[in-house]
Scaffold this motif. Structure first.
Motif, mmCIF file in Angstrom:
data_model
loop_
_atom_site.group_PDB
_atom_site.id
_atom_site.type_symbol
_atom_site.label_atom_id
_atom_site.label_comp_id
_atom_site.label_asym_id
_atom_site.label_seq_id
_atom_site.Cartn_x
_atom_site.Cartn_y
_atom_site.Cartn_z
ATOM 1 N N UNK A 59 0.847 -1.206 0.000
ATOM 2 C CA UNK A 59 0.000 0.000 0.000
ATOM 3 C C UNK A 59 0.874 1.245 0.000
ATOM 4 N N UNK A 60 1.908 1.217 0.820
ATOM 5 C CA UNK A 60 2.826 2.361 0.849
ATOM 6 C C UNK A 60 3.461 2.580 -0.519
ATOM 7 N N UNK A 61 3.764 1.494 -1.209
ATOM 8 C CA UNK A 61 4.347 1.593 -2.550
ATOM 9 C C UNK A 61 3.363 2.223 -3.529
ATOM 10 N N UNK A 62 2.081 1.856 -3.424
ATOM 11 C CA UNK A 62 1.073 2.430 -4.331
ATOM 12 C C UNK A 62 0.959 3.938 -4.137
ATOM 13 N N UNK A 63 1.073 4.390 -2.902
ATOM 14 C CA UNK A 63 1.047 5.833 -2.646
ATOM 15 C C UNK A 63 2.278 6.496 -3.244
ATOM 16 N N UNK A 64 3.422 5.799 -3.179
ATOM 17 C CA UNK A 64 4.647 6.319 -3.811
ATOM 18 C C UNK A 64 4.460 6.533 -5.305
ATOM 19 N N UNK A 65 3.679 5.658 -5.931
ATOM 20 C CA UNK A 65 3.474 5.763 -7.377
ATOM 21 C C UNK A 65 2.862 7.104 -7.758
ATOM 22 N N UNK A 66 2.165 7.736 -6.791
ATOM 23 C CA UNK A 66 1.574 9.052 -7.034
ATOM 24 C C UNK A 66 2.502 10.160 -6.548
ATOM 25 N N UNK A 67 3.008 10.018 -5.323
ATOM 26 C CA UNK A 67 3.773 11.116 -4.718
ATOM 27 C C UNK A 67 5.131 11.335 -5.381
ATOM 28 N N UNK A 68 5.793 10.274 -5.838
ATOM 29 C CA UNK A 68 7.130 10.446 -6.413
ATOM 30 C C UNK A 68 7.119 11.333 -7.665
ATOM 31 N N UNK A 69 6.335 11.003 -8.698
ATOM 32 C CA UNK A 69 6.308 11.901 -9.862
ATOM 33 C C UNK A 69 5.697 13.257 -9.542
ATOM 34 N N UNK A 70 4.760 13.314 -8.575
ATOM 35 C CA UNK A 70 4.147 14.592 -8.207
ATOM 36 C C UNK A 70 5.189 15.534 -7.616
#
Length: 492
Positions: A59-70
């Motif tokens: 789940x933490x990784x899925x949030x990274x998928x948004x926050x990293x490029x953002x």
């Protein structure tokens, strides 16, 4: 100017390489602790099921998928007197240290409570890491346009990163998790993790600030942001679309994700394999970890000479192919009963030699992929006219996190599928389950690294092509500079 003549650039100062690299101690510490100890702590020490532990990490990784490029997009366009990157680097230090400490100091909770605690603070650590790692990584193309100097800069980051992670491991094995009268295996001592987390958190906050302060003086020489624009989701989506339209970048992203998944799966299973499959003691695992310092040093010394002789696009697939066939070799030999039995004095040197060679190849790949992405940033500017360092380098941060996210998820599910016991002391697990553990790890590693090889081998950028790109960018810059005086005279 001939098409193949690049613009001349001054070598990057040694002090700059040191300060730029030292911040990666925080990344290495966090990544190693997440990959090696986090699942073990929640599963074997606290008793959280492997599947719930893996889901929380995923789940933490899925949030990274948004926050990293953002965060990458925001830092590309950020305006401040401290430049585009440094405000975020300073901002990240304290929250990451606090969340990391709390992650390893949960109160007494049940399964659902532990799951929520793990989710909350794993996300906190990862988001805070994003605010440091993406902007600092995005500085790489700005520090030097040189094909080989970029490899050198990443070598310093990886050397410090691996040193930080290995220091955390050795510190854990030999001090915090040392055997005691109460716990023959100190890794099962829940009280040991609080002090361990506190020291690691201190290392992370100190090295992030050292990197930010040490490179602060470079701010005036880094690229200025584009003209101010209002942030919109549409613009953000357009930036991502432009980045992924670059074929070289797209192949690197997909290949890196598979490689990160394989590396993370191996890292998470490292403690299980060494403890239960190979039967090593905490001290012996610590000695194995010392060997990884040698791997990082060899890769640091050899990677740039390799890419000065061969193109990066040739070296990386070759190293990946080596990892595919050499990585699981010892596991298969043991399953075929072709290695000395556990406890034999020759087993530890054999495994250590294998690990040193394998990890050298893995570290070299980790060095080269960011350097290749930096070259793709230049190619993207030729096509779009935009510099998107933050968006491009969010991939590196995301892939590093994917190592524990994908790897942790796959490892957690695999442990439950083979019904591997929790809170199991070494030597108490049934031989059949230990054998099944080896069957899960060996083929799993081969499959993930094979997928990585398929995509990494499709990266097409050569040294000659990169020289042409730099020459074209230099020509465009000169043309713009010649036109600007004419614009001024007309205005007058």
């Amino acid at each position: 100017m001939p098409a193949s003549s690049p613009p001349q650039s001054a070598p990057v100062r040694f002090a700059t390489k040191i300060f730029y690299g030292v911040g990666s101690v925080s990344e290495g510490t966090k990544n190693t602790v997440f990959n090696v100890f986090l699942l073990f702590y929640y599963n074997q020490v606290l008793g959280l099921s492997g599947t719930l532990s893996g889901i929380a990490i995923f789940i933490a990784l899925c949030i990274d998928a948004i926050t990293d490029p953002l965060v990458g997009s925001i830092s590309d366009n950020f305006h401040s007197r401290w430049g585009r990157r440094h405000p975020f680097m300073y901002l990240a230090a304290l929250p990451m240290a606090v969340c990391f400490f709390l992650l390893f100091t949960p109160p007494e909770l049940g399964q659902i409570g532990l799951f929520v605690w793990l989710c909350t603070f794993a996300v906190g650590v990862r988001v805070a890491m994003t605010f440091y790692a993406v902007p600092s990584g995005a500085m790489l193309p700005e520090l030097s346009p040189d094909y080989d100097e970029r490899t050198s800069l990443v070598s310093y980051r990886l050397l410090f990163g691996w040193s930080g992670g290995l220091t955390a491991s050795v510190m854990g094995y030999f001090y915090f998790f040392a055997p005691s009268e109460t716990f023959a295996d100190g890794r099962l001592n829940p009280g040991a993790y609080e002090g361990f987390a506190l020291v690691c958190a201190g290392m992370m906050i100190a090295t992030i600030l050292a990197c930010a302060l040490g490179t602060h003086g470079l701010i005036p020489s880094l690229r200025a942001p584009p003209a101010k624009r209002t942030f919109t989701l549409g613009r953000f989506a357009g930036e991502l679309w432009a980045a992924f339209s670059n074929r070289s970048y797209r192949m690197l992203v997909i290949g890196s994700l598979f490689a990160a998944g394989g590396r993370g799966f191996n890292d998470v299973m490292w403690l299980y394999m060494n403890t239960y499959f190979w039967g090593f003691s905490t001290k012996e695992i610590g000695l194995l970890t010392f060997g990884l310092f040698l791997s990082a040093l060899i890769a640091f010394c050899l990677t740039r000479p390799l890419t000065e002789r061969f193109d990066k696009r040739q070296v990386v697939p070759g190293l990946a192919a080596f990892a595919i066939f050499f990585g699981p070799l010892m596991i298969f030999l043991r399953l075929l009963d072709l290695l000395p039995e556990n406890g034999h004095p020759s087993l530890l040197p054999l495994i250590a030699s294998h690990v040193i060679l394998l990890v050298t190849a893995v570290v070299a790949i980790d060095i080269l992929i960011p350097s290749m992405i930096a070259d793709s940033v230049d190619e993207n500017e030729i096509v779009t006219g935009k510099r998107q360092e933050g968006v491009f380098f969010s991939t590196i941060t995301f892939c590093a996190k994917a190592a524990s996210g994908i790897g942790g998820f796959l490892a957690g599910v695999a442990l439950d599928l083979i019904q591997f016991p929790t809170m199991a002391a070494p030597g108490t697990v049934a031989t059949s389950q230990v054998f099944t553990l080896g069957l899960a790890v060996g083929p799993g590693l081969m499959a993930l690294f094979l997928c990585a090889l398929v995509f990494l081998s499709r990266y097409q950028m050569t040294r000659a092509r990169h020289l042409e790109i730099l020459a074209e960018l230099d020509r465009r810059q000169n043309d713009t500079a010649r036109r600007e005086p004419d614009v001024v005279s007309v205005d007058r």
